[in-house]
Scaffold this motif. Structure first.
Motif, PDB file in Angstrom:
ATOM      1  N   THR A  78      46.714  41.213  53.193  1.00  0.00           N
ATOM      2  CA  THR A  78      45.501  42.006  52.973  1.00  0.00           C
ATOM      3  C   THR A  78      44.538  41.761  54.131  1.00  0.00           C
ATOM      4  N   PRO A  79      44.195  42.788  54.879  1.00  0.00           N
ATOM      5  CA  PRO A  79      43.291  42.603  56.024  1.00  0.00           C
ATOM      6  C   PRO A  79      41.876  42.253  55.629  1.00  0.00           C
ATOM      7  N   VAL A  80      41.494  42.528  54.360  1.00  0.00           N
ATOM      8  CA  VAL A  80      40.134  42.247  53.901  1.00  0.00           C
ATOM      9  C   VAL A  80      40.204  41.285  52.718  1.00  0.00           C
ATOM     10  N   THR A  81      39.461  40.175  52.809  1.00  0.00           N
ATOM     11  CA  THR A  81      39.392  39.197  51.730  1.00  0.00           C
ATOM     12  C   THR A  81      37.926  38.979  51.366  1.00  0.00           C
ATOM     13  N   LEU A  82      37.599  39.133  50.090  1.00  0.00           N
ATOM     14  CA  LEU A  82      36.216  39.005  49.623  1.00  0.00           C
ATOM     15  C   LEU A  82      35.838  37.534  49.466  1.00  0.00           C
ATOM     16  N   ASP A  83      34.569  37.231  49.744  1.00  0.00           N
ATOM     17  CA  ASP A  83      34.058  35.863  49.653  1.00  0.00           C
ATOM     18  C   ASP A  83      33.374  35.675  48.297  1.00  0.00           C
ATOM     19  N   PRO A  84      33.955  34.898  47.369  1.00  0.00           N
ATOM     20  CA  PRO A  84      33.350  34.748  46.040  1.00  0.00           C
ATOM     21  C   PRO A  84      32.019  34.005  46.068  1.00  0.00           C
ATOM     22  N   LEU A 140      29.238  41.020  39.866  1.00  0.00           N
ATOM     23  CA  LEU A 140      30.511  41.441  40.452  1.00  0.00           C
ATOM     24  C   LEU A 140      31.590  40.420  40.090  1.00  0.00           C
ATOM     25  N   ILE A 141      32.679  40.899  39.490  1.00  0.00           N
ATOM     26  CA  ILE A 141      33.794  40.042  39.094  1.00  0.00           C
ATOM     27  C   ILE A 141      34.946  40.296  40.056  1.00  0.00           C
ATOM     28  N   LEU A 142      35.353  39.243  40.793  1.00  0.00           N
ATOM     29  CA  LEU A 142      36.408  39.371  41.800  1.00  0.00           C
ATOM     30  C   LEU A 142      37.770  39.047  41.186  1.00  0.00           C
ATOM     31  N   SER A 143      38.810  39.681  41.722  1.00  0.00           N
ATOM     32  CA  SER A 143      40.174  39.381  41.280  1.00  0.00           C
ATOM     33  C   SER A 143      40.608  38.030  41.819  1.00  0.00           C
ATOM     34  N   ASP A 144      41.715  37.501  41.268  1.00  0.00           N
ATOM     35  CA  ASP A 144      42.177  36.178  41.692  1.00  0.00           C
ATOM     36  C   ASP A 144      42.615  36.149  43.146  1.00  0.00           C
ATOM     37  N   ASP A 145      43.177  37.284  43.643  1.00  0.00           N
ATOM     38  CA  ASP A 145      43.609  37.308  45.045  1.00  0.00           C
ATOM     39  C   ASP A 145      42.491  37.715  45.997  1.00  0.00           C
ATOM     40  N   LEU A 146      41.242  37.903  45.471  1.00  0.00           N
ATOM     41  CA  LEU A 146      40.054  38.198  46.275  1.00  0.00           C
ATOM     42  C   LEU A 146      40.182  39.489  47.072  1.00  0.00           C
ATOM     43  N   THR A 147      40.909  40.470  46.511  1.00  0.00           N
ATOM     44  CA  THR A 147      41.080  41.745  47.216  1.00  0.00           C
ATOM     45  C   THR A 147      40.391  42.904  46.516  1.00  0.00           C
ATOM     46  N   SER A 148      39.961  42.715  45.269  1.00  0.00           N
ATOM     47  CA  SER A 148      39.314  43.797  44.528  1.00  0.00           C
ATOM     48  C   SER A 148      38.229  43.215  43.638  1.00  0.00           C
ATOM     49  N   LEU A 149      37.391  44.101  43.068  1.00  0.00           N
ATOM     50  CA  LEU A 149      36.298  43.656  42.205  1.00  0.00           C
ATOM     51  C   LEU A 149      35.947  44.755  41.224  1.00  0.00           C
TER      52      LEU A 149
END
Length: 363
Positions: free
Chosen positions: A317-323, A330-339
């Protein structure tokens, strides 16, 4: 008429009587001091050791009143001493605004305070109370701020522990998936190796049985020929055709099964005759060809081929979200790719990197 101070002093604590009691022997003690003495066991006078039968001695009211009067006089004298100047003995009426201390009129005229601004004590008390109230408010605000920081620190400590546990669980989960891929590839390749081994061994067993049968047939024919050579000449001549036919039949079958070997043998004998360097006897290439395990097929670039297979099970995944920067809603997924957005904010610490004004997250 005033009593000497030693007559107002408890023999046990050596201080002014507090709630004095009177024993039958006419000695007086503080009620608490007498109780401590009697708690050791014997009910007797701590001075004369005379026994007493009363469990609750009577209060000495007259002595109590005198002691209270003495204590009150002491307190008043102490207050008056505090209101007088320690140097000149005059009453303190002014407050030095430079040295921040109360002074008397004599101190104001002295060289020490002559050039200092002073104010009456009543005004100074109001000013000092206002300043102390302001200082108290500042300290109280700082205390409240520190309490909030302390509470946030405790919440952050708990959040860090939860973050570490959750991240550890996710790391183990992802490595477990990779391990499963490796275990599967390992089992597939070991099964392929085992299958080839069984096929090659079965082939060699069949070949061994065929060779054993041929060896037995040739041995029997040789034994027959040896026996014919031992017979009489007439018997040999009579059986010659049958023996020769048996030999020819066996040789025809053997040659048909090993024609390529016969050609190799002929070629090798020719090489031996014309090439002295060639002394090796050829193996049965038709029988022995391809009987060994194809090690190259199983080990050729094994790690690279496994790595290529693992790419099918790995997502990039080229984009990773910073929790740590996500808005509480905002609730992030475990793999930090969606919310997704939630109306109920999550219990996350109020760290400086986190968005609060708008529902945003860094990546």
């Amino acid at each position: 008429m005033s009593l000497p101070e030693e007559d107002l002093t408890c023999p046990v604590c050596c201080d002014i009587f507090t709630d004095p009691v009177l024993l039958s022997c006419s000695h007086s003690f503080c009620r608490s001091c007498l109780k401590r003495c009697w708690d050791t066991g014997l009910r007797e006078c701590p001075v004369c050791r005379k026994r007493t039968s009363k469990s609750s001695p009577l209060s000495n009211l007259a002595l109590k009143n005198v002691c209270e009067t003495v204590l009150q006089t002491r307190r008043q004298s102490s207050v008056e001493e505090k209101m007088n100047c320690n140097i000149h003995g005059e009453k303190l009426k002014l407050f030095c605004l430079v040295d921040k201390q109360p002074i008397c009129v004599v101190c104001q005229s002295s060289k020490l305070h002559k050039t200092h601004d002073c104010s009456p004590l009543e005004e100074a008390v109001l000013d000092c109370k206002d300043q102390l109230a302001l200082s108290l408010k500042t300290l109280q605000d700082e205390l409240n701020c520190l309490k909030i920081i302390h509470r946030n620190t405790a919440d952050m400590f708990s959040h860090i522990k939860n973050q570490a546990l959750k991240t550890q669980r996710l790391i183990k989960s992802q490595f477990e998936q990779l391990h499963q891929v490796l275990y599967h590839e390992e089992s597939v390749r070991l099964a392929a190796l085992k299958k080839e081994e069984e096929e090659k061994i079965a082939r060699m067993k069949d070949t061994f049985k065929e060779l054993a049968a041929e060896v037995l047939s040739l041995s029997e024919t040789i034994a027959v020929i040896h026996q014919e050579l031992k017979e009489d000449e007439m018997v040999l001549l009579k059986n010659f055709k049958a023996t020769q036919d048996r030999y020819v039949k066996i040789m025809d079958l053997w040659i048909m099964d090993h024609l390529f070997l016969v050609l190799i043998v002929i070629y090798s004998e020719w090489r031996i005759c014309y090439d002295p360097r060639s002394k090796s006897t050829p193996l049965d290439s038709d029988i022995m060809s391809g009987v060994l395990i194809d090690v190259t097929k199983h080990l050729l670039n094994l790690k690279y081929r496994i790595w290529e297979k693992m790419l099918d099970h790995v997502d990039y995944t080229p984009v990773t979200l910073d929790p740590n920067t996500a808005h509480p809603c905002l609730i992030l997924s475990d793999d930090l790719t969606s919310l997704h957005y939630s109306t109920e904010p999550s219990c996350c610490p109020d760290n400086p990197e986190r968005f609060h004004m708008s529902a945003e997250v860094e990546f």
